[in-house]
Design a protein around this motif. Sequence first.
Motif: not given
Length: 934
Positions: A875-880
């Motif tokens: 979720a941090e690497y892919f916030p969208y």
Amino acid sequence: MKVSVLGIACLRVFWELLAFECKKFNECNVYPREKMRSALVFEFNDADFPRKSYETKQYKKGLKAADAILKKFPEHGETLSMKGLTLNCMDRKSEAYELVRLGVKNDIKSHVCWHVYGLLYRSDREYREAIKCYRNALRIDPDNIEILRDLSLLQAQMRDLTGFVETRQQLLTLKPNHRMNWIGFAVSHHLNSNGSKAVEILEAYEGTLEDDYPPDNERCEHGEMLLYKISLLEECGSFERALAEMHKKESKIVDKLAYKEQEVSLLVKIGRLEEAAELYRALLSMNPDNYSYYEGLQKCLGLYRDNGNYSSGEIDELDALYKSLAQQYTWSSAVKRIPLDFLQGEKFREAAFNYVRPLLTKGVPSLFSDLSPLYDQPGKADILEQLILELEHSIGTTGKYPGREEKEPPSTLLWTLFFLAQHYDRRGQYDVALSKIDEAIEHTPTVIDLYSVKSRILKHAGDLAAAAALADEARCMDLADRYVNSECVKRMLQADQVSLAEKTAALFTKDGDQHNNLHDMQCMWYELASGESYFRQGDLGRALKKFLAVEKHYADITEDQFDFHSYCLRKMTLRAYVEMLKFQDRLHSHAYFHKAAAGAIRCYIKLFDSPPRSTTEEDDDKADLPPSQKKKLKQKQRKAEARAKKEAEGKNEESSASGVSKSGKRHVKPVDPDPHGEKLLQVEDPLSEATKYLKLLQKNSPDSLETHLLSFEVNIRKQKILLALQAVKHLLRLNAEDPESHRCLIRFFHKVDLMTAPATDTEKLIWSVLEAERPAISQLQEKSLIEANKFFLHKHEDSLMHRAAAAEMLFVLETNKKSEALKLIEDSTNNLAPTNGALGSVREWKLRDCIAVHKLLETVLAEQDAALRWKARCAEYFPYSTYFEGKRSGMYNTAYKQMLTNPENGSASQAGVSADAIASNGKLEAFKNLAIST
């Protein structure tokens, strides 16, 4: 076209029947002609009545005529057959087959009966049976030209090339004064890989012509025949002879462009490169935007490399060549674009600036698509980024390009931002891409392309619901644009919003009937996207229905070639005809068919792994429920049945209202008996069904990794050990380092190691093959499976997907080492990808790979805590990403909700969909708890 061809064939057979009957009665002196006409009891006295009834499709009157004959002669085989053929045209197939078979039985020695029987089979695409019937007819009447012609068409369709040659030869022998027979005989030899014989036949045909042939009205056809003959000579390797023939017949060839292209091809193959180069320059003067002409010119000058790697000296020569060509063809786009492929460094930057600048000023939305192939060449993406950033800064501050005095229009900055947004999207820097596209929208909020690109960026970033919302917003800005509507439908299907996608697609379908129209138009991208969505949602019935619909389209395309076998020979479009046949032979290697077949195979595999519960099992479960729950369950079923009935009635009303033509006649559309694909799931052996499509993939896509992955999965479940081994060997041949290839290799030999000792002769034979093949696999030479897995991990320890594959195989081989397998995955690092980008950084992990690892942790390793930790990390690497519930994944959904409730926007109202209807769409639910499987 098919109906008219069949009608003509029927007419031909009917006239044969009448002629035969008249001759027989006259010879026997049973009835004079006047009594014959009265015996047939025609309702009309016109002798052309049968022909008119068929041409006008008056099948009922034709039936009356046949019944009148049968009243006097009830066992007359030919009339029974003709009546059956008439009934076939009226969609009464069962009666038609009964009557035709009875006609053949009553008059088995009649070539007319057998011909009609063949026509009946042909109408149902039973070509092999039709060929048998035609051959039986020819045994009775071997010189019947009509039957021979029909037989030749079927042989061409079925690629019975040896029989095709024989039939065309027989036709030529019977009717040598017919041009089509000469041409058909030549084409049959060409298709049968005998080009030299085809040339001889064409030359013999030319020998029958007069010197002043052709007349003006046949010059095009004759010119096409000559070009076909020259292409045959080229195919046979007779280049000098073909060139001499071209020059000799130049005055008779009408298509001068095709003449020059054929001539330059021959000159290159002969080695006369200087002449070829001059001819390529002449072709460029005719069309300076044809890339193949530039490529041919480079080959003539010795400046072409297939891999695109040129020496510095070659680059200088190419640069000089294209500068001279650019002075000649100042309006050509290709002459400016091609140098970007081979120039390097500062020269590339200068050429890119000169190419990009006028297109940004003009506002060409496809500029990034044009330049996107350059991103595969090292360093060029960084140069483009720095160049466009400089342009943005200069235009934003001064309103001019660097080093230019002319003021640029305000739209230049807009299209510069538009290009940068796509650039950063390509590099995976979604934050920067979204900031650039938002800046462009703020600059000019009325440009539709901005919203479409923003939708695409959000899709790549993982927020599929927001991507669908932006695509819908773009659609509402131009409700008459079919492409934007289709783009919106595609985004909705990717977000598993199938109901909403169907209603949106219906805006551009006839009478609002999206299912029939999209299927009739062979809209395969929609059916594939819809099938993938249903598969993700676990609705295997509907998914299978969509995938098999695509497969049917390809069967229809194969069938459609039938009409051209006679048409192309008659119109002399021979080169196009042969190319069409070659295309048809490789039709099933097309990407859409591959996706559909692979999707159907995955559905059948899943159906085999998780078969649907039988009715008795469901009844047993219901019997165990308490009375209160039984009552609730019955109420739910009643509501569901009532809702389905109401929807069906609504659709029937719509179809009945739209099915009335201007003349007042009602067109009844066929009702789909299995709209949800439930009958498709009721197969006894899903793997046998999967094998049908697997064989097509193995034949037409043998170099696809997915083909052999599916082959392994199917055959390992069918316990076909040697076929599974064959699939593994193909995988290792194509890409031994792929994680999926490694998985299949370890899984296969682990299964072999667990097999019991062979008992039967067959098992012993299989075992001996395995023992012989195993040492030949380099990955397993002198290694155990555990050692091979460790070696694979050590070789690819920096790759997430390779580590995940090694971890999964470690757990398969040693189930007690789950903790070590988890550690292998969780210790993976998301390193920065090497780049010289001016802004931001790009990490190596891809969203779809991280989703696959999360599913692995949840299902195979069944470790929920580790899956939650992985989800939080990603979720941090892919916030969208909505899948990982990133912190920015819902930020665009609020805007869409406001759009739905705002009547001025028109997103819902103009689509004919209420906000409540959208919210009720299963996966959507106001976009709140969306769990997307990609």
